[in-house]
Motif scaffolding. Sequence first.
Motif, PDB file in Angstrom:
ATOM      1  N   PHE A  54       0.816  -1.150  -0.260  1.00  0.00           N
ATOM      2  CA  PHE A  54       0.328  -0.395   0.599  1.00  0.00           C
ATOM      3  C   PHE A  54       0.754   1.186  -0.024  1.00  0.00           C
ATOM      4  O   PHE A  54       0.462   2.361  -0.468  1.00  0.00           O
ATOM      5  CB  PHE A  54      -1.157  -0.113   1.332  1.00  0.00           C
TER       6      PHE A  54
ATOM      7  N   GLN B 159       2.735   2.149  -3.126  1.00  0.00           N
ATOM      8  CA  GLN B 159       1.333   2.427  -3.926  1.00  0.00           C
ATOM      9  C   GLN B 159       1.439   3.681  -4.018  1.00  0.00           C
ATOM     10  O   GLN B 159       1.187   4.755  -4.783  1.00  0.00           O
ATOM     11  CB  GLN B 159       0.735   1.529  -4.192  1.00  0.00           C
TER      12      GLN B 159
ATOM     13  N   LEU C  84      -7.204   5.010  -4.177  1.00  0.00           N
ATOM     14  CA  LEU C  84      -6.072   4.133  -3.811  1.00  0.00           C
ATOM     15  C   LEU C  84      -6.929   3.700  -2.432  1.00  0.00           C
ATOM     16  O   LEU C  84      -6.324   1.896  -2.141  1.00  0.00           O
ATOM     17  CB  LEU C  84      -4.332   4.542  -3.616  1.00  0.00           C
ATOM     18  N   GLY C  85      -6.477   4.561  -1.804  1.00  0.00           N
ATOM     19  CA  GLY C  85      -7.805   3.875  -0.493  1.00  0.00           C
ATOM     20  C   GLY C  85      -8.198   2.645   0.030  1.00  0.00           C
ATOM     21  O   GLY C  85      -8.562   1.459   0.115  1.00  0.00           O
TER      22      GLY C  85
ATOM     23  N   PHE D 291      -7.990  -0.511  -1.385  1.00  0.00           N
ATOM     24  CA  PHE D 291      -6.994  -1.577  -0.593  1.00  0.00           C
ATOM     25  C   PHE D 291      -7.788  -1.361   0.846  1.00  0.00           C
ATOM     26  O   PHE D 291      -7.731  -2.730   1.339  1.00  0.00           O
ATOM     27  CB  PHE D 291      -5.825  -1.007  -0.368  1.00  0.00           C
TER      28      PHE D 291
ATOM     29  N   MET E 173      -7.716  -2.216   6.056  1.00  0.00           N
ATOM     30  CA  MET E 173      -6.379  -2.752   4.810  1.00  0.00           C
ATOM     31  C   MET E 173      -4.988  -3.198   5.572  1.00  0.00           C
ATOM     32  O   MET E 173      -4.811  -3.034   6.409  1.00  0.00           O
ATOM     33  CB  MET E 173      -6.093  -0.809   4.899  1.00  0.00           C
TER      34      MET E 173
ATOM     35  N   TRP F 250      -1.184  -3.595   4.599  1.00  0.00           N
ATOM     36  CA  TRP F 250       0.055  -2.334   4.071  1.00  0.00           C
ATOM     37  C   TRP F 250       1.891  -3.397   4.573  1.00  0.00           C
ATOM     38  O   TRP F 250       1.854  -3.717   5.779  1.00  0.00           O
ATOM     39  CB  TRP F 250       0.119  -1.428   5.619  1.00  0.00           C
TER      40      TRP F 250
END
Length: 282
Positions: free
Chosen positions: A165, A168, A260-261, A264, A270, A272
């Motif tokens: 994450f 990215q 993006l958030g 994921f 999320m 990471w």
Amino acid sequence: MTITINTSEIPDTATEADRALKAKHAAMWASGDYPAVATDIVAALGGVLVDTLDIRAGHCVLDVAAGTGTSALPAARRGAVVTATDLTPELLDLGRASAAEHGLQLSWQVADAEALPYDDGAFDAVMSAIGVMFAPHHQQAADELLRVCRPGGRIGVLSWTPAGFIGQMFAVLKPYAPPPPPGASPAPLWGSGDHVRQLFGERVTDFVARERSLPVTRFADGAEFRDYFKRNYGPTIAVYRFIAGDPDKVAALDAELAALGDRFLAEGVMHWDYLLVTATRA
């Protein structure tokens, strides 16, 4: 055990441009509220390096790019003799206050990860959690981690991965950011085991790279993540400042970070990804 800061034998080879770059980095991490990020999100990483390196009472430990002491404080709790360094004095001040609040004894020192002011082989263990990865010159930083670790000592580095994450997120930020200075390498490369293995070369044994994931439940959606990082996270703040005069770019970056958030986020979580590298100094 007392660590002597020795600057007489470490030549200052930094150029004016390099010193300006480091000052800019220090100011960037002082902007926003990185301590909130450390507390709200990455605190769970604090003990990962300490546990994996099996830090024990009496070990002499250096935490490089320690920030507010996310890993340094757990090491001190185990009775290790800990020195925490960072480019940003404001972060060290907060770490120092936290240590005092919890009755922990550590040394806090402003220092550049690429030119550490310590003797060769001064430490039993050298570690860095999502810290040294942001030093612009990877080989210089890796050389310093190895130099100050004694033969047979342990080295541990925890870094965000390129495909994860945060890696990215930096890929999203890149087109909107100013060009990197000559010779600087992308921070998420430290999240590649092959890259770190090449940096360390034959100077280590027992090299192990493990990819793991940090579950993050702080954000309800991508827009909340975006707004939180715009407010608190130095690198994100720096990019938005750079494009502040172009409303179209600001709107485009807003949309990309929120997307993006959302991409994921699954069922409120999320993940990471990070790489945990450990090795023994040969």
